[in-house]
Each structure stands twice: as C-alpha cells, then as structure tokens.
Design a protein around this motif. Sequence first.
Motif, PDB file in Angstrom:
ATOM      1  N   PHE A 238      -6.998 -39.056 -13.164  1.00  0.00           N
ATOM      2  CA  PHE A 238      -6.787 -39.087 -11.720  1.00  0.00           C
ATOM      3  C   PHE A 238      -7.761 -38.148 -11.028  1.00  0.00           C
ATOM      4  O   PHE A 238      -8.286 -37.194 -11.625  1.00  0.00           O
ATOM      5  CB  PHE A 238      -5.345 -38.686 -11.373  1.00  0.00           C
ATOM      6  CG  PHE A 238      -5.028 -37.236 -11.624  1.00  0.00           C
ATOM      7  CD1 PHE A 238      -5.244 -36.276 -10.648  1.00  0.00           C
ATOM      8  CD2 PHE A 238      -4.525 -36.829 -12.847  1.00  0.00           C
ATOM      9  CE1 PHE A 238      -4.954 -34.945 -10.877  1.00  0.00           C
ATOM     10  CE2 PHE A 238      -4.235 -35.497 -13.097  1.00  0.00           C
ATOM     11  CZ  PHE A 238      -4.457 -34.548 -12.101  1.00  0.00           C
ATOM     12  N   GLY A 239      -8.015 -38.441  -9.765  1.00  0.00           N
ATOM     13  CA  GLY A 239      -8.874 -37.600  -8.952  1.00  0.00           C
ATOM     14  C   GLY A 239      -8.631 -37.865  -7.485  1.00  0.00           C
ATOM     15  O   GLY A 239      -8.200 -38.955  -7.093  1.00  0.00           O
ATOM     16  N   VAL A 240      -8.880 -36.852  -6.654  1.00  0.00           N
ATOM     17  CA  VAL A 240      -8.740 -36.985  -5.202  1.00  0.00           C
ATOM     18  C   VAL A 240     -10.137 -37.023  -4.610  1.00  0.00           C
ATOM     19  O   VAL A 240     -10.958 -36.131  -4.867  1.00  0.00           O
ATOM     20  CB  VAL A 240      -7.930 -35.820  -4.610  1.00  0.00           C
ATOM     21  CG1 VAL A 240      -7.867 -35.941  -3.088  1.00  0.00           C
ATOM     22  CG2 VAL A 240      -6.515 -35.807  -5.177  1.00  0.00           C
ATOM     23  N   ILE A 241     -10.415 -38.069  -3.832  1.00  0.00           N
ATOM     24  CA  ILE A 241     -11.734 -38.216  -3.222  1.00  0.00           C
ATOM     25  C   ILE A 241     -11.601 -38.120  -1.713  1.00  0.00           C
ATOM     26  O   ILE A 241     -10.563 -38.450  -1.138  1.00  0.00           O
ATOM     27  CB  ILE A 241     -12.396 -39.545  -3.615  1.00  0.00           C
ATOM     28  CG1 ILE A 241     -11.555 -40.731  -3.130  1.00  0.00           C
ATOM     29  CG2 ILE A 241     -12.607 -39.628  -5.113  1.00  0.00           C
ATOM     30  CD1 ILE A 241     -12.220 -42.079  -3.353  1.00  0.00           C
ATOM     31  N   SER A 242     -12.647 -37.653  -1.094  1.00  0.00           N
ATOM     32  CA  SER A 242     -12.697 -37.556   0.363  1.00  0.00           C
ATOM     33  C   SER A 242     -13.472 -38.742   0.900  1.00  0.00           C
ATOM     34  O   SER A 242     -14.672 -38.886   0.637  1.00  0.00           O
ATOM     35  CB  SER A 242     -13.368 -36.244   0.771  1.00  0.00           C
ATOM     36  OG  SER A 242     -13.527 -36.185   2.177  1.00  0.00           O
TER      37      SER A 242
END
Length: 555
Positions: A238-242
């Motif tokens: 998982f990862g959070v992207i802008s």
Amino acid sequence: MKIIIGLLSFCLAGILCFQIFWFVDAYNVKEEQFDRLVTEALNGVSEKLEDSEAAYIFANSIYMQDSVPDSTAAPALSPPQHVSTNIKTKNKKIKIDSIQKTIEIINNWNDTINEKLNEANVEKFSMSFFEGNDSMKMNFSEEGFSFTISSDDDNAEFNISSKIEKAIEKIEKRNIKIIEKNKKLKKREDWMKKVVNKMVFNYDIKDFPTEKRIQTKKLEKIVRKELTNKGINTAYEFGVISKSKDSLTAVKSKGFKTSMMNSKYKVDLFQRDILQRKDQLVLNFPAKGKFIMTGLSAMMFVQILFTIIIIMTFAGSIMLIVRQKKISDIKNDFINNMTHEFKTPIATIGLAVDSIDNPKVIENKEAIQNFTKVIREENNRMNSHVETILRMALLDKNELTMNFEIINIHEILNQSVSKMRLQIESRNGGITFSANAEKFSVNADPVHIMNVLINIIDNANKYSPENPCLTISTKNEASSVIISIQDKGIGMSREASQMIFEKFYRATTGNIHNVKGFGLGLAYAKAVIGLHNGQIKVNSEPGSGSTFEIILPIV
C-alpha cells in the motif's frame, strides 16, 4: 472409421473449448468479486482514517463553542417591582376597601406572573378587559406590574384572578411559539457552528503534510483488518499518493514501488474535508492471480481430472478403433493369403489328377509317378500351412505342449541349415555357419526350436531379391547363448521392425510380389522363444538387410 474419428475429435474439441470458456468465465467472476471486496475494504479504510480524526475535530469544536457567546440566550429579567395601581372613576371614587382587596389579589399572583414572563422572555406585555361600562388594563414590564381600573360603581369589585389567569394563558401560548422559534434558531446556529468549526479546522490542517495526518503503522493495521474482514488473505502493498503533486508520499509499505501507483485499487482520503487535499490510498496485490486461482483450485482440479479422463478415453478409443481396423485389414490379408496358398496346391493337385485320367498318360508310368510326386508335395505344403495355423491357435489358448530336454544348439542349427541349403543354393545363394559359442547346451524343445530357426532362415531367403547370402553364428554372453542370423536382403523400416512379431503382419516388399506366407512365422517364433525364457530381436535398415538375434539361457 474416418467419420467416427472426426466426430469424436469434434466432440472432444467442443468439450475442451467449453471447459476453457467455463474456466475463464469463473476466473472473471472471481476477479470481479475480488475487485468489489477490495473496493469495499478501501472505503472502510477511508472512513476509519476520518473517524480517527473525529476526536480532534470534536475537541476543537467544543473549544470553539465555549469561546463563542450564545447570542440567542434570553436576557435575565429583573424581578418585577411592587405592583402599582391607578384607579379612576367617572363620577366618584371607588371604595378603598375594594382597592386594597384588588391589590392583595394581584400580589398573590405576582410570583406566577414573573415566572411566566421569564419563560416567555417578554420584556413588556399589556392586556385590557371590558365588562359593560367598566374596564381594566394590565401592564407588564421589567419595572413592575400596574393596572388601571375605570368604573362608575363605587363598590366595583373586579374578578382580578380570572383576568390574570387569562393573561397568563396568553403569555404561555406566546411562550410556546417563542420556544419553537428558538429551537429552529438553535439548530441552525449549531449547524453553522459545526460548519464554521470544521472550516477553521480544515484551514488549520490544509498545510499539514500527509505524514502528520496518517501514521504508516496505524494505516497498515487498518488496511489489514479491513481486508481480513472481507476474506482477502493475500500479500499486498500500500501507499498514499498525492494527486495534486502526482507523487508518492512517505506513507507506504516497504515493498511499495513507484510502478504500483497505476494500480486500479484506489480510494480518495479525507473525503469529508471541505478543502479537498486530493490524496489517494493505493493497494497493489502482487499475488492476485495466484489468490484467485487458489479459490478455484478444487474446481480446477476436478475439471482437469475429468478433462484428462476424457482425453485418455478418447485416445484409447481412437487407438482401439485404429488397432481394430488394422487387425481387420491384417485378417483380411491373412484370409486372402490363405485362400491363395490353399488354392494353388488344390489347383495343382486337380490338374495332376486330370492328367492322370488322360488315356495317353495313364499308360505312362513315369508320367504318373511325376504327377503323384506333385500331388504329394502340394499335399505336404497344405498340411504345413494347416499345422502352422493350428500351432498359432494352440499358442493363443496357451495349450501348445513343450517337450523340454537338454540339447546341443549347434546340432539343431546344423540340421536347420542342411534343410534350407538346397533352397538357397537353387537361387545361386550361399549360407555359412560359425559355431563360436563355447557353451551351447540349452533346455529346449528341439522340434519347436528347429521350426523357429527354419522360419527365420526361410524369411531371409524369401526377402533377398537375388543371390541370397546368409551368415549364421553363435556366441556366449553372460549366461546365455546368442544365435545370430544375418542376411543382405531388402531390409525393413523401423516401424516394420516393431510390427513383424505381430500375428498376421507382413512387411511390404517393394517390387517383390512373389513372397508367400500368412504372417504367422515370426509371431510363432516370438511365442516359442518366450516359452523358453529367451528373447528375439531384430536390427534392420531398408536396403541393408536384417539381423535376427535369438537369446537362450544355457544350462
């Protein structure tokens, strides 16, 4: 047969296509279910993250509500002052006793009036009453309560209590309307406060980096819990992207790579924010296909098993059909050959009998002897064919009797060569025998072993186009004696080499059409050698001749 094989092949192809279509469809259904569950899990993660901030938002809202004055609160009314009176008459004054009595009544209601005025949040209130020529007016204010009475009667006594009750009833009705109005105003005020507080909070955190709003470990825990609740137990990253910067933030799992940003499993974060940040949580499943296949493993195993069974059954059926067709062709050839083999001697015997009956021949003893010799030879020939067929029938039933005894294999070979030498030399050929084996005693049936040797030597002679040249030798190897019979005939293909020991099989002879037989000689030879616990082999190449090897255990 071709039609049957074609129909079976078509049916098998149809079944396989249907199986493949069904499997692909089942995989797609599983994949859609997987996508739906992942989407639900992502939405759950987004909600959990926002709920985790709710405590801070709530605390911030409480602080702001405490700091904002309540503009709708009703101002406290000063306690009403003493009741003042003003009594007038048109022609004369009212008796003082009546006035005092009225004042006493009003003072008794004073507390109730003040309470109702405070509840209704009323600063001023007036009410008038008329009874004939008499009148009464009541005034309510922060300063106090006063009333004015006008009457022509000196002894007038107004029912002050009933008048005050009516005034209080009217105040209460007004109070209900005011309360409802205040409730609506209060609700709107609360909503406005909530919006303002959230806007203030969003404005305060709009410049906060994602790393301060989301903790990686906490996010991983929430993601794992939501996926587990949906039954998705497979590896993930998982990862959070802008979205605004189109870049990956520091909030990500260890294995998350930039190439995974294009995954279709995404969800917007903090969707309730008024000032949207446009951050997204992205999930990637490296082993997605394996996980979906695991769900289909049992069904796939059964499908593959039945498919293999169907293919094996189909292949077995085709092989059986081809084999039966080949056997049928071989039997037809055998019948044709047998008919020809019997027809020729029968015809020869018939001609010889007719010739003997001829008056010109019957008195010629030499001619009669020649014809009887021909009849005897052809009869022996037919008898030989019959015995060959009977021997094979006995072999099929395992009823062929073997009379085993210790024999010298070299002697049996010499006898076999002697019997065949004349036939070979009559074709300008030659046969040589080399007894190289030092140990040559075997436990065997001499009659059947000799028949085997003669059959092989006869085949070598028949399948040599001209000037046959045969070489026979023996040697020892381990505990066996090996008999080698080599010719320089037309040879045979590898396929034919594998088939010549089958019953009724006859190798094609190219331009040689005069080779006679039933195709039983080598089948008989293999069966007999097998009963002696031996082996028979052949090495051959087209145009280079053939070499037969018979391996028998020595005593």
